[in-house]
Design an enzyme around this catalytic site. Structure first.
Site, PDB file in Angstrom:
ATOM      1  N   LYS A   1       1.100   4.045  -2.745  1.00 24.14           N
ATOM      2  CA  LYS A   1       1.069   5.783  -2.839  1.00 24.14           C
ATOM      3  C   LYS A   1       2.399   7.054  -3.402  1.00 24.14           C
ATOM      4  O   LYS A   1       1.967   7.485  -2.980  1.00 24.14           O
ATOM      5  CB  LYS A   1       0.469   6.381  -0.997  1.00 24.14           C
ATOM      6  CG  LYS A   1      -0.677   5.095  -0.951  1.00 24.14           C
ATOM      7  CD  LYS A   1      -2.262   6.063  -2.072  1.00 24.14           C
ATOM      8  CE  LYS A   1      -3.428   5.298  -0.722  1.00 24.14           C
ATOM      9  NZ  LYS A   1      -4.468   5.716  -2.012  1.00 24.14           N
TER      10      LYS A   1
ATOM     11  N   ILE B   1      -7.390   8.275   9.375  1.00 26.87           N
ATOM     12  CA  ILE B   1      -9.531   9.158   8.839  1.00 26.87           C
ATOM     13  C   ILE B   1     -10.069   7.985   9.086  1.00 26.87           C
ATOM     14  O   ILE B   1      -9.964   7.086   8.619  1.00 26.87           O
ATOM     15  CB  ILE B   1      -9.118   9.802   7.172  1.00 26.87           C
ATOM     16  CG1 ILE B   1      -7.954  10.058   7.036  1.00 26.87           C
ATOM     17  CG2 ILE B   1     -10.636  10.186   7.409  1.00 26.87           C
ATOM     18  CD1 ILE B   1      -7.294  11.490   8.048  1.00 26.87           C
TER      19      ILE B   1
ATOM     20  N   TYR C   1       0.294  -0.684   0.104  1.00 29.53           N
ATOM     21  CA  TYR C   1       0.304  -0.133   0.342  1.00 29.53           C
ATOM     22  C   TYR C   1       0.950   1.577   0.045  1.00 29.53           C
ATOM     23  O   TYR C   1       0.353   1.970  -0.902  1.00 29.53           O
ATOM     24  CB  TYR C   1      -0.651   0.024   1.457  1.00 29.53           C
ATOM     25  CG  TYR C   1      -1.285   1.049   1.606  1.00 29.53           C
ATOM     26  CD1 TYR C   1      -3.392   0.963   1.060  1.00 29.53           C
ATOM     27  CD2 TYR C   1      -1.398   2.514   2.171  1.00 29.53           C
ATOM     28  CE1 TYR C   1      -3.784   2.493   0.432  1.00 29.53           C
ATOM     29  CE2 TYR C   1      -2.282   3.195   2.696  1.00 29.53           C
ATOM     30  CZ  TYR C   1      -2.956   3.554   1.709  1.00 29.53           C
ATOM     31  OH  TYR C   1      -3.447   4.238   2.134  1.00 29.53           O
TER      32      TYR C   1
HETATM   33  P1  NAD Z   1     -13.301   3.441   1.699  1.00 29.73           P
HETATM   34  O1  NAD Z   1     -12.944   1.963   1.665  1.00 29.73           O
HETATM   35  O2  NAD Z   1     -14.147   4.544   2.618  1.00 29.73           O
HETATM   36  O3  NAD Z   1     -13.475   3.931   0.149  1.00 29.73           O
HETATM   37  C1  NAD Z   1     -12.492   3.127  -0.972  1.00 29.73           C
HETATM   38  C2  NAD Z   1     -13.954   3.473  -2.124  1.00 29.73           C
HETATM   39  O4  NAD Z   1     -12.722   3.233  -2.661  1.00 29.73           O
HETATM   40  C3  NAD Z   1     -14.751   2.082  -1.527  1.00 29.73           C
HETATM   41  O5  NAD Z   1     -16.026   2.780  -1.762  1.00 29.73           O
HETATM   42  C4  NAD Z   1     -15.136   1.679  -2.868  1.00 29.73           C
HETATM   43  O6  NAD Z   1     -15.801   1.049  -3.580  1.00 29.73           O
HETATM   44  C5  NAD Z   1     -14.407   1.953  -3.962  1.00 29.73           C
HETATM   45  N1  NAD Z   1     -12.828   1.357  -4.497  1.00 29.73           N
HETATM   46  C6  NAD Z   1     -12.029   0.133  -4.172  1.00 29.73           C
HETATM   47  N2  NAD Z   1     -11.491  -0.267  -5.487  1.00 29.73           N
HETATM   48  C7  NAD Z   1     -12.268   0.536  -6.455  1.00 29.73           C
HETATM   49  C8  NAD Z   1     -12.501   0.332  -7.930  1.00 29.73           C
HETATM   50  N3  NAD Z   1     -11.394  -0.700  -8.421  1.00 29.73           N
HETATM   51  N4  NAD Z   1     -13.625   0.598  -8.552  1.00 29.73           N
HETATM   52  C9  NAD Z   1     -13.870   1.417  -7.615  1.00 29.73           C
HETATM   53  N5  NAD Z   1     -14.320   2.450  -7.146  1.00 29.73           N
HETATM   54  C10 NAD Z   1     -13.394   1.120  -6.248  1.00 29.73           C
HETATM   55  O7  NAD Z   1     -11.709   4.531   2.141  1.00 29.73           O
HETATM   56  P2  NAD Z   1     -11.010   6.090   2.724  1.00 29.73           P
HETATM   57  O8  NAD Z   1     -10.777   5.714   3.506  1.00 29.73           O
HETATM   58  O9  NAD Z   1     -12.222   6.370   2.233  1.00 29.73           O
HETATM   59  O10 NAD Z   1      -9.806   5.825   1.489  1.00 29.73           O
HETATM   60  C11 NAD Z   1     -10.295   6.545   0.083  1.00 29.73           C
HETATM   61  C12 NAD Z   1      -8.837   7.251  -0.396  1.00 29.73           C
HETATM   62  O11 NAD Z   1      -8.296   7.952   0.637  1.00 29.73           O
HETATM   63  C13 NAD Z   1      -7.967   5.847  -0.732  1.00 29.73           C
HETATM   64  O12 NAD Z   1      -7.313   5.642  -1.826  1.00 29.73           O
HETATM   65  C14 NAD Z   1      -7.160   5.243   0.510  1.00 29.73           C
HETATM   66  O13 NAD Z   1      -5.576   5.071   0.289  1.00 29.73           O
HETATM   67  C15 NAD Z   1      -6.552   7.324   1.552  1.00 29.73           C
HETATM   68  N6  NAD Z   1      -6.078   7.405   2.539  1.00 29.73           N
HETATM   69  C16 NAD Z   1      -7.567   7.045   3.741  1.00 29.73           C
HETATM   70  C17 NAD Z   1      -6.878   7.072   4.687  1.00 29.73           C
HETATM   71  C18 NAD Z   1      -8.073   6.550   6.058  1.00 29.73           C
HETATM   72  O14 NAD Z   1      -7.096   6.583   7.146  1.00 29.73           O
HETATM   73  N7  NAD Z   1      -8.662   5.660   6.303  1.00 29.73           N
HETATM   74  C19 NAD Z   1      -5.389   7.066   5.066  1.00 29.73           C
HETATM   75  C20 NAD Z   1      -4.994   7.615   4.340  1.00 29.73           C
HETATM   76  C21 NAD Z   1      -5.201   7.361   2.483  1.00 29.73           C
END
Ligand code: NAD
Length: 244
Positions: A144, A173, A140
């Site tokens: 990134k 988050i 992961y």
């Molecule tokens: P989440 O799991 O709540 O949401 C991710 C969304 O992406 C989901 O709705 C899922 O269906 C969609 N998705 C995944 N694979 C897909 C695909 N192949 N095609 C279409 N849609 C797809 O996660 P989140 O925490 O909201 O993450 C959103 C972004 O933020 C991600 O890129 C994640 O890496 C990044 N992020 C999250 C955090 C955290 O702490 N939550 C921290 C740093 C970065």
């Protein structure tokens, strides 16, 4: 913010950060085209248009580029697999890179090149792309880091045509993905989930995780003309955890 004349494609819009971005931009008056593979999640989102699609489908970039009048793109779809470093498989590598790195590259390539001057792309990367510090998230973190690199390259390529490309690097988050992280680390280390959560939160200078809306506010800023002299940047939204 001056987003009321914009049309923005948001991937990953069914959940978490992508959903908060779609809601934030809609509130600001933008026309949001919400994309996700989760049809049920999209169905409960108030957006101008929704598209159930997998970002890894080779046809998705062209389909989105064919949408008329698009002014901005937010790549928020992402996945994470928590795996002990010794157990990382080639499938872990390929599946995670497909969603987190390959898809945003080709979506940016296809949609970014048809954006007008004043258009913008925001990639949702991660603090993990800078630190690589969670040993159960090696793949992961590598995806990134790739996103941060492609952000800089597209930004350099398109700066003269007035299309800006930036990234946000969220920390912890409160989304479903964060639950996956807490449970995955706890399981691999053989400790209670609550212990992992307390340790992660204690390491944040501000002492708490963020709500998805706190990331969405920064994304909205990076899409707006108020950040008009910013491109190629990777903006931390980490409560002070990362300062570079
Ligand atoms: P989440 O799991 O709540 O949401 C991710 C969304 O992406 C989901 O709705 C899922 O269906 C969609 N998705 C995944 N694979 C897909 C695909 N192949 N095609 C279409 N849609 C797809 O996660 P989140 O925490 O909201 O993450 C959103 C972004 O933020 C991600 O890129 C994640 O890496 C990044 N992020 C999250 C955090 C955290 O702490 N939550 C921290 C740093 C970065």
């Amino acid at each position: 913010m001056e987003l009321h004349r914009s049309t923005c494609i948001v991937t990953g819009a069914a959940s978490g950060i992508g959903r908060a971005v779609a809601e934030r931009l809609t509130r600001a008056g933008a026309r949001v085209i919400a994309v996700d593979r989760d049809a049920a999640g999209l169905a409960t989102l108030a957006a101008a248009a929704t598209l159930v699609a997998d970002v890894t489908d080779p046809e998705t970039p062209a389909a989105l580029a064919a949408t008329g009048g698009v002014t901005s793109l937010v790549n928020a779809a992402g996945i994470i697999r928590l795996t002990a470093l010794d157990d990382v498989s080639e499938d872990d590598w390929d599946a995670t890179f497909a969603v987190n790195a390959r898809a945003p590259f080709f979506l940016t390539q296809a949609v970014g090149r048809i954006l007008p001057s004043g258009g913008a792309v925001v990639n949702v990367a991660s603090g993990a792309g800078k630190t690589g510090a969670t040993v159960e998230a090696a793949v992961y973190s590598a995806t990134k880091a790739a996103v941060l690199s492609m952000t800089r390259t597209f930004a350099a390529a398109w700066a003269r045509r007035g299309v800006r490309v930036n990234a946000v690097c969220p920390g912890v988050i409160e989304t479903p993905m964060n639950e996956t992280v807490l449970e995955g680390i706890a399981s691999i280390r053989g400790v209670p989930r609550e212990q992992v959560e307390l340790a992660r939160n204690a390491a944040i200078p501000m002492g708490r995780p963020a709500a998805p809306g706190e990331v969405a506010d920064v994304v909205a800023f990076l899409l707006s003309d108020e950040s008009g002299y910013m491109t190629g940047q990777s903006i931390n939204v980490t409560g002070g955890t990362i300062t570079y």
